[in-house]
Motif scaffolding. Sequence first.
Motif, PDB file in Angstrom:
ATOM      1  N   SER A   1      18.483  35.777  84.697  1.00 35.62           N
ATOM      2  CA  SER A   1      17.480  36.641  84.088  1.00 35.62           C
ATOM      3  C   SER A   1      16.360  35.745  83.571  1.00 35.62           C
ATOM      4  CB  SER A   1      18.076  37.437  82.926  1.00 35.62           C
ATOM      5  OG  SER A   1      19.126  38.255  83.375  1.00 35.62           O
ATOM      6  N   ILE A   2      15.125  36.097  83.926  1.00 44.66           N
ATOM      7  CA  ILE A   2      13.962  35.311  83.507  1.00 44.66           C
ATOM      8  C   ILE A   2      13.008  36.246  82.782  1.00 44.66           C
ATOM      9  CG2 ILE A   2      12.031  33.881  84.266  1.00 44.66           C
ATOM     10  CD1 ILE A   2      13.716  33.073  86.700  1.00 44.66           C
ATOM     11  N   PHE A   3      12.501  35.786  81.628  1.00 38.99           N
ATOM     12  CA  PHE A   3      11.573  36.602  80.853  1.00 38.99           C
ATOM     13  C   PHE A   3      10.648  35.689  80.048  1.00 38.99           C
ATOM     14  CE2 PHE A   3      15.718  36.308  78.787  1.00 38.99           C
ATOM     15  CZ  PHE A   3      15.412  35.810  77.524  1.00 38.99           C
ATOM     16  N   PRO A   4       9.482  36.218  79.626  1.00 39.02           N
ATOM     17  CA  PRO A   4       8.583  35.401  78.808  1.00 39.02           C
ATOM     18  C   PRO A   4       9.279  34.953  77.523  1.00 39.02           C
ATOM     19  CG  PRO A   4       7.446  37.349  79.617  1.00 39.02           C
ATOM     20  CD  PRO A   4       8.908  37.527  79.938  1.00 39.02           C
ATOM     21  N   SER A   5       9.073  33.711  77.144  1.00 39.80           N
ATOM     22  CA  SER A   5       9.780  33.128  76.002  1.00 39.80           C
ATOM     23  C   SER A   5       9.416  33.775  74.671  1.00 39.80           C
ATOM     24  CB  SER A   5       9.521  31.624  75.939  1.00 39.80           C
ATOM     25  OG  SER A   5      10.044  30.993  77.084  1.00 39.80           O
ATOM     26  N   PHE A   6       8.280  34.482  74.618  1.00 40.35           N
ATOM     27  CA  PHE A   6       7.912  35.160  73.377  1.00 40.35           C
ATOM     28  C   PHE A   6       8.639  36.496  73.203  1.00 40.35           C
ATOM     29  CE2 PHE A   6       4.459  36.091  76.461  1.00 40.35           C
ATOM     30  CZ  PHE A   6       4.655  37.460  76.622  1.00 40.35           C
ATOM     31  N   THR A   7       9.394  36.927  74.211  1.00 40.34           N
ATOM     32  CA  THR A   7      10.102  38.206  74.175  1.00 40.34           C
ATOM     33  C   THR A   7      11.308  38.126  73.237  1.00 40.34           C
ATOM     34  OG1 THR A   7       9.466  38.544  76.485  1.00 40.34           O
ATOM     35  CG2 THR A   7      11.199  39.967  75.611  1.00 40.34           C
ATOM     36  N   LEU A   8      11.455  39.136  72.375  1.00 37.87           N
ATOM     37  CA  LEU A   8      12.626  39.195  71.510  1.00 37.87           C
ATOM     38  C   LEU A   8      13.875  39.419  72.347  1.00 37.87           C
ATOM     39  CD1 LEU A   8      11.388  41.361  68.500  1.00 37.87           C
ATOM     40  CD2 LEU A   8      11.853  38.895  68.525  1.00 37.87           C
ATOM     41  N   HIS A   9      14.964  38.724  72.003  1.00 37.73           N
ATOM     42  CA  HIS A   9      16.230  38.883  72.696  1.00 37.73           C
ATOM     43  C   HIS A   9      17.372  38.475  71.764  1.00 37.73           C
ATOM     44  CE1 HIS A   9      14.813  34.792  73.536  1.00 37.73           C
ATOM     45  NE2 HIS A   9      16.072  34.432  73.733  1.00 37.73           N
TER      46      HIS A   9
ATOM     47  N   GLY B   1       6.845  25.613  70.974  1.00 40.14           N
ATOM     48  CA  GLY B   1       5.525  26.240  71.036  1.00 40.14           C
ATOM     49  C   GLY B   1       4.926  26.258  72.429  1.00 40.14           C
ATOM     50  N   LYS B   2       5.467  25.452  73.317  1.00 39.26           N
ATOM     51  CA  LYS B   2       4.959  25.396  74.691  1.00 39.26           C
ATOM     52  C   LYS B   2       5.891  26.080  75.685  1.00 39.26           C
ATOM     53  CE  LYS B   2       2.296  21.273  73.815  1.00 39.26           C
ATOM     54  NZ  LYS B   2       1.951  19.929  74.232  1.00 39.26           N
ATOM     55  N   ARG B   3       6.951  26.704  75.182  1.00 39.26           N
ATOM     56  CA  ARG B   3       7.847  27.436  76.076  1.00 39.26           C
ATOM     57  C   ARG B   3       7.126  28.664  76.605  1.00 39.26           C
ATOM     58  NH1 ARG B   3      13.291  27.444  72.308  1.00 39.26           N
ATOM     59  NH2 ARG B   3      13.891  25.271  72.681  1.00 39.26           N
ATOM     60  N   LYS B   4       7.155  28.835  77.926  1.00 39.41           N
ATOM     61  CA  LYS B   4       6.487  29.973  78.555  1.00 39.41           C
ATOM     62  C   LYS B   4       7.484  30.961  79.138  1.00 39.41           C
ATOM     63  CE  LYS B   4       2.035  28.894  78.299  1.00 39.41           C
ATOM     64  NZ  LYS B   4       1.086  29.048  79.352  1.00 39.41           N
ATOM     65  N   LEU B   5       8.475  30.442  79.869  1.00 45.72           N
ATOM     66  CA  LEU B   5       9.498  31.298  80.469  1.00 45.72           C
ATOM     67  C   LEU B   5      10.873  30.817  80.042  1.00 45.72           C
ATOM     68  CD1 LEU B   5       8.254  31.853  84.154  1.00 45.72           C
ATOM     69  CD2 LEU B   5       8.288  33.517  82.282  1.00 45.72           C
ATOM     70  N   THR B   6      11.746  31.775  79.778  1.00 42.01           N
ATOM     71  CA  THR B   6      13.148  31.516  79.462  1.00 42.01           C
ATOM     72  C   THR B   6      13.984  31.989  80.643  1.00 42.01           C
ATOM     73  OG1 THR B   6      12.792  31.810  77.080  1.00 42.01           O
ATOM     74  CG2 THR B   6      15.050  32.105  77.904  1.00 42.01           C
ATOM     75  N   LEU B   7      14.883  31.144  81.115  1.00 41.75           N
ATOM     76  CA  LEU B   7      15.819  31.498  82.181  1.00 41.75           C
ATOM     77  C   LEU B   7      17.220  31.436  81.602  1.00 41.75           C
ATOM     78  CD1 LEU B   7      16.036  30.268  85.816  1.00 41.75           C
ATOM     79  CD2 LEU B   7      17.994  29.998  84.303  1.00 41.75           C
ATOM     80  N   VAL B   8      17.999  32.506  81.810  1.00 43.56           N
ATOM     81  CA  VAL B   8      19.395  32.543  81.375  1.00 43.56           C
ATOM     82  C   VAL B   8      20.265  32.806  82.597  1.00 43.56           C
ATOM     83  CG1 VAL B   8      21.107  33.646  79.894  1.00 43.56           C
ATOM     84  CG2 VAL B   8      18.737  33.405  79.089  1.00 43.56           C
ATOM     85  N   LEU B   9      21.201  31.889  82.856  1.00 43.70           N
ATOM     86  CA  LEU B   9      22.157  31.995  83.950  1.00 43.70           C
ATOM     87  C   LEU B   9      23.489  32.449  83.382  1.00 43.70           C
ATOM     88  CD1 LEU B   9      23.498  31.435  86.744  1.00 43.70           C
ATOM     89  CD2 LEU B   9      23.544  29.004  86.088  1.00 43.70           C
ATOM     90  N   GLN B  10      24.019  33.542  83.907  1.00 43.30           N
ATOM     91  CA  GLN B  10      25.314  34.081  83.493  1.00 43.30           C
ATOM     92  C   GLN B  10      26.415  33.293  84.202  1.00 43.30           C
ATOM     93  OE1 GLN B  10      26.145  36.285  81.230  1.00 43.30           O
ATOM     94  NE2 GLN B  10      28.271  36.217  81.762  1.00 43.30           N
TER      95      GLN B  10
END
Length: 183
Positions: free
Chosen positions: A152-160, A112-121
């Motif tokens: 790739s960095i995106f808001p954690s509420f973004t569907l993926h 619930g406190k996640r703000k940004l998601t970072l994914v490293l390929q």
Amino acid sequence: MLSIHAMPDAFTKSECELIISMISQSPTNEALLVGSNKDHNLRKSELVWTDDVVGMEWVMDRLIELVRKSNRDHFEFDLREFAESPQVAIYKSSDSGHFVWHSDIGSGPASGKRKLTLVLQLSGADTYEGGDLEVMPGAQILTAGRAQGCVSIFPSFTLHQVTPVKSGIRHSMTVWAHGPAFR
């Protein structure tokens, strides 16, 4: 509109290969969703939490710096901490590795406190087929960069989602930056 911030050369090919080598010596856990839910229609992958791997501190230091720069330049969220260990996900074609549409804000104490998601390929783009990271910041679906070392960095509420891996193995690392819950 908020979208994906890509950093194509965040890690070198040799750094990515070193990370894969380091985690290959660690036991993996089957990815579980919502407590002990093992619904493979939702997600099929193995996970290694990097806090359990000796010598990975330099990776977290780099990830923190990348999130700091991306947030400053693109998102301006109120970030306070990294409350969860980075995880390396291993998606195998032999298992039809995938992860259906979801957001990273869900149930659980930290999510619930996640703000940004970072994914490293971590894997080279030519070492697997399928396994695309797709992000839906609005009505449009964007495919994240597949270049080895791309972040790739995106808001954690973004569907993926991660589409099914058709051949080979996809390795990626995910970490979340935390802050006060969105209101």
